[in-house]
Design an enzyme around this catalytic site. Structure first.
Site, PDB file in Angstrom:
ATOM      1  N   GLU A 241       0.815  -1.224   0.000  1.00  0.00           N
ATOM      2  CA  GLU A 241       0.000   0.000   0.000  1.00  0.00           C
ATOM      3  C   GLU A 241       0.837   1.257   0.000  1.00  0.00           C
ATOM      4  O   GLU A 241       1.807   1.380   0.744  1.00  0.00           O
ATOM      5  CB  GLU A 241      -0.904   0.007   1.221  1.00  0.00           C
ATOM      6  CG  GLU A 241      -1.874   1.172   1.292  1.00  0.00           C
ATOM      7  CD  GLU A 241      -2.950   0.980   2.330  1.00  0.00           C
ATOM      8  OE1 GLU A 241      -3.294  -0.176   2.643  1.00  0.00           O
ATOM      9  OE2 GLU A 241      -3.433   1.988   2.858  1.00  0.00           O
ATOM     10  N   GLU A 267      -6.007   6.540  -1.085  1.00  0.00           N
ATOM     11  CA  GLU A 267      -6.529   7.287   0.069  1.00  0.00           C
ATOM     12  C   GLU A 267      -6.116   8.748   0.041  1.00  0.00           C
ATOM     13  O   GLU A 267      -6.687   9.570   0.749  1.00  0.00           O
ATOM     14  CB  GLU A 267      -6.090   6.632   1.376  1.00  0.00           C
ATOM     15  CG  GLU A 267      -4.651   6.823   1.738  1.00  0.00           C
ATOM     16  CD  GLU A 267      -4.299   6.171   3.079  1.00  0.00           C
ATOM     17  OE1 GLU A 267      -4.120   4.944   3.085  1.00  0.00           O
ATOM     18  OE2 GLU A 267      -4.199   6.884   4.080  1.00  0.00           O
ATOM     19  N   HIS A 317     -10.193   3.392   2.211  1.00  0.00           N
ATOM     20  CA  HIS A 317      -9.335   3.660   3.369  1.00  0.00           C
ATOM     21  C   HIS A 317     -10.208   3.903   4.584  1.00  0.00           C
ATOM     22  O   HIS A 317     -11.223   4.600   4.486  1.00  0.00           O
ATOM     23  CB  HIS A 317      -8.496   4.920   3.107  1.00  0.00           C
ATOM     24  CG  HIS A 317      -7.948   5.495   4.364  1.00  0.00           C
ATOM     25  ND1 HIS A 317      -8.491   6.618   4.972  1.00  0.00           N
ATOM     26  CD2 HIS A 317      -6.942   5.081   5.152  1.00  0.00           C
ATOM     27  CE1 HIS A 317      -7.812   6.888   6.070  1.00  0.00           C
ATOM     28  NE2 HIS A 317      -6.871   5.975   6.217  1.00  0.00           N
ATOM     29  N   GLU A 337     -11.722  -1.941   5.710  1.00  0.00           N
ATOM     30  CA  GLU A 337     -10.670  -1.742   6.715  1.00  0.00           C
ATOM     31  C   GLU A 337     -11.347  -1.555   8.071  1.00  0.00           C
ATOM     32  O   GLU A 337     -12.443  -0.993   8.150  1.00  0.00           O
ATOM     33  CB  GLU A 337      -9.834  -0.508   6.354  1.00  0.00           C
ATOM     34  CG  GLU A 337      -8.725  -0.206   7.364  1.00  0.00           C
ATOM     35  CD  GLU A 337      -7.684   0.783   6.861  1.00  0.00           C
ATOM     36  OE1 GLU A 337      -7.922   1.489   5.871  1.00  0.00           O
ATOM     37  OE2 GLU A 337      -6.603   0.822   7.479  1.00  0.00           O
TER      38      GLU A 337
HETATM   39  O1  LIG Z   1      -4.307   2.759   5.327  1.00  0.00           O
HETATM   40  C1  LIG Z   1      -4.421   3.362   6.387  1.00  0.00           C
HETATM   41  O2  LIG Z   1      -5.084   2.951   7.370  1.00  0.00           O
HETATM   42  C2  LIG Z   1      -3.807   4.713   6.517  1.00  0.00           C
HETATM   43  O3  LIG Z   1      -2.710   4.835   5.688  1.00  0.00           O
HETATM   44  C3  LIG Z   1      -3.654   5.041   7.966  1.00  0.00           C
HETATM   45  O4  LIG Z   1      -4.141   6.317   8.127  1.00  0.00           O
HETATM   46  C4  LIG Z   1      -2.322   4.833   8.561  1.00  0.00           C
HETATM   47  O5  LIG Z   1      -1.645   3.815   8.003  1.00  0.00           O
HETATM   48  C5  LIG Z   1      -1.475   6.095   8.568  1.00  0.00           C
HETATM   49  O6  LIG Z   1      -1.005   6.285   9.849  1.00  0.00           O
HETATM   50 MG   LIG Z   2      -2.974   3.521   3.951  1.00  0.00          MG
END
Ligand SMILES: O=C(O)[C@H](O)[C@H](O)[C@@H](O)CO
Ligand SMILES: [Mg+2]
Length: 391
Positions: A241, A267, A317, A337
């Site tokens: 990711e 995201e 996200h 998620e």
């Molecule tokens: O994918 C995620 O959950 C995001 O990138 C989150 O905000 C986190 O990974 C960043 O701190």
């Molecule tokens: Mg992320």
């Protein structure tokens, strides 16, 4: 005809306890800089924006935004609210275009599109309440008996602690886990070893029948990612990711075309056009917009149709109801998620301290209520003592 009569924006500044920052917690875009101090500081969200759109019959729809809440509040108060007040919420497509086109000179990405998202989410909540239907029933209905979720935390730290966290998560029945890398280009070969040791350690705990996803949060470079992908392949990650910064769409496409590990992202992309460009360029194998950034539910649903045409799954996200309703209403959204509830650290978890109604995952799934109108959340007063609220 229903009319929108007011829009109330509030910024919730968390004043409660937070988990102190740790080094090599999560790679991020600032890692490319010669950074003294806490590189992750600008990626912690300890504020949140709530947006309440009130209609002339007293119905109130709730929206939200996590990015730069104080600036988004000003954008809504000064620019977007005057465009929306007086309109019929069921003219949501017109309202979206009006917000998008009237501020197109500066609002098509970032702050502007985040403001549009927050208002649009509130409008969909209001429409659900006005029709007595959950939002997902206005979008396509129930495409799943319940929504499979993935456990999203496992930030980088000492290996024993990461394994203990994964072991604890395993007791809750998750079948998919996302971890964050702590090391990137500035940490050289030793950092690569640290990254690989942690992936190995997590596979030891979750085994090979569970999905493992790996998050770089924009902290690597194209060169570093090209070197890491062949080393990661044997751990069979479901996706890698945000390996590079959001503007490096060509880099995403090059990494994805290597076909070693599926690349995910989105995201930090905004609008229908922005996501269509990612798909058209083969930049991602999994699209992960966040509904409270990309343009709200109106934009997200259009993006879902485009992604389906490209047969690219959409896994928004973040958890949170504005994303769950889209996951429920689209067969091309296979899982969601899920941030477990925990002490305030990065800030993704603040949602639980501001709102009531977000479903808790059970045995790796979460459920939405067919009879709960709107998004199914309300603003909570349970943790008011830990917030300074800016009206
Ligand atoms: O994918 C995620 O959950 C995001 O990138 C989150 O905000 C986190 O990974 C960043 O701190
Ligand atoms: Mg992320």
């Amino acid at each position: 005809m229903t009319k929108i009569t007011s829009i109330r924006t509030r910024v919730w500044h968390w004043t409660g306890p937070t988990v102190p920052p740790r080094g090599n917690f999560c790679t991020n875009a600032s890692d490319a800089l010669y950074e003294k101090g806490d590189a992750m500081s600008s990626f912690r969200f300890h504020q949140w924006l709530t947006v309440e759109v009130e209609c002339d019959d007293g119905t109130v729809g709730i929206g939200n935004a996590a990015l730069a809440p104080t600036v988004v509040k000003k954008a809504i108060d000064d620019w977007y609210a005057p465009l929306v007040i007086g309109e019929d919420p069921f003219d949501y497509a017109y309202i979206w275009e009006k917000m998008y086109r009237r501020t197109h000179a500066w609002g098509r990405k970032g702050i502007g599109m985040t403001a549009i998202s927050a208002i649009d989410i509130a409008i969909w909540d209001a429409m659900g309440k006005l029709t007595g239907k959950p939002v997902f029933k206005l979008l396509g209905g129930r495409t799943k008996e319940k929504i499979p979720v993935y456990y999203s935390k496992l930030y980088a730290r000492d290996i024993a602690a990461m394994q203990a966290e994964a072991e604890e998560a395993m007791t809750h029945g998750y079948t998919a886990y996302k971890s964050r890398f702590g090391y990137g280009p500035k940490d050289g070969m030793p950092g690569m070893r640290e990254n690989l040791k942690r992936v190995e350690a997590l596979r030891e705990v979750i085994g090979w029948d569970n999905d493992l996803m790996l998050e770089c949060y924009m902290g690597w470079t194209l060169d570093y990612a090209k070197r890491m992908l062949p080393k990661l392949a044997k751990y069979e990650p479901r996706w890698l990711e945000e390996p590079v910064i959001a503007d490096d769409v060509a880099g995403y496409a090059e990494l994805n075309a290597m076909n070693i590990v599926p690349i995910s992202g989105g995201e930090h992309e905004f609008s229908v056009m922005g996501c269509a460009d990612l798909l058209r360029r083969g930049a991602v194998s999994v699209l992960q917009y966040d509904t409270n950034r990309v343009g709200g539910i109106t934009a997200a649903q259009k993006i879902n149709a485009i992604a389906e045409a490209f047969q690219v799954p959409v896994i928004p996200h973040a958890g949170q109801m504005h994303n769950y309703h889209l996951s429920m209403a689209n067969a091309n959204c296979p899982i969601a998620e899920y941030f477990p509830v925990f002490d305030v650290e990065v800030g993704n978890e603040l949602f639980y301290y501001i709102f009531e109604g977000d479903p808790e995952a059970k045995d790796g799934f979460l459920q939405l209520d067919d009879d709960m109108p709107g998004l199914g959340i309300s603003i909570s007063d349970r943790h008011l003592h830990n917030f300074r609220i800016e009206e």
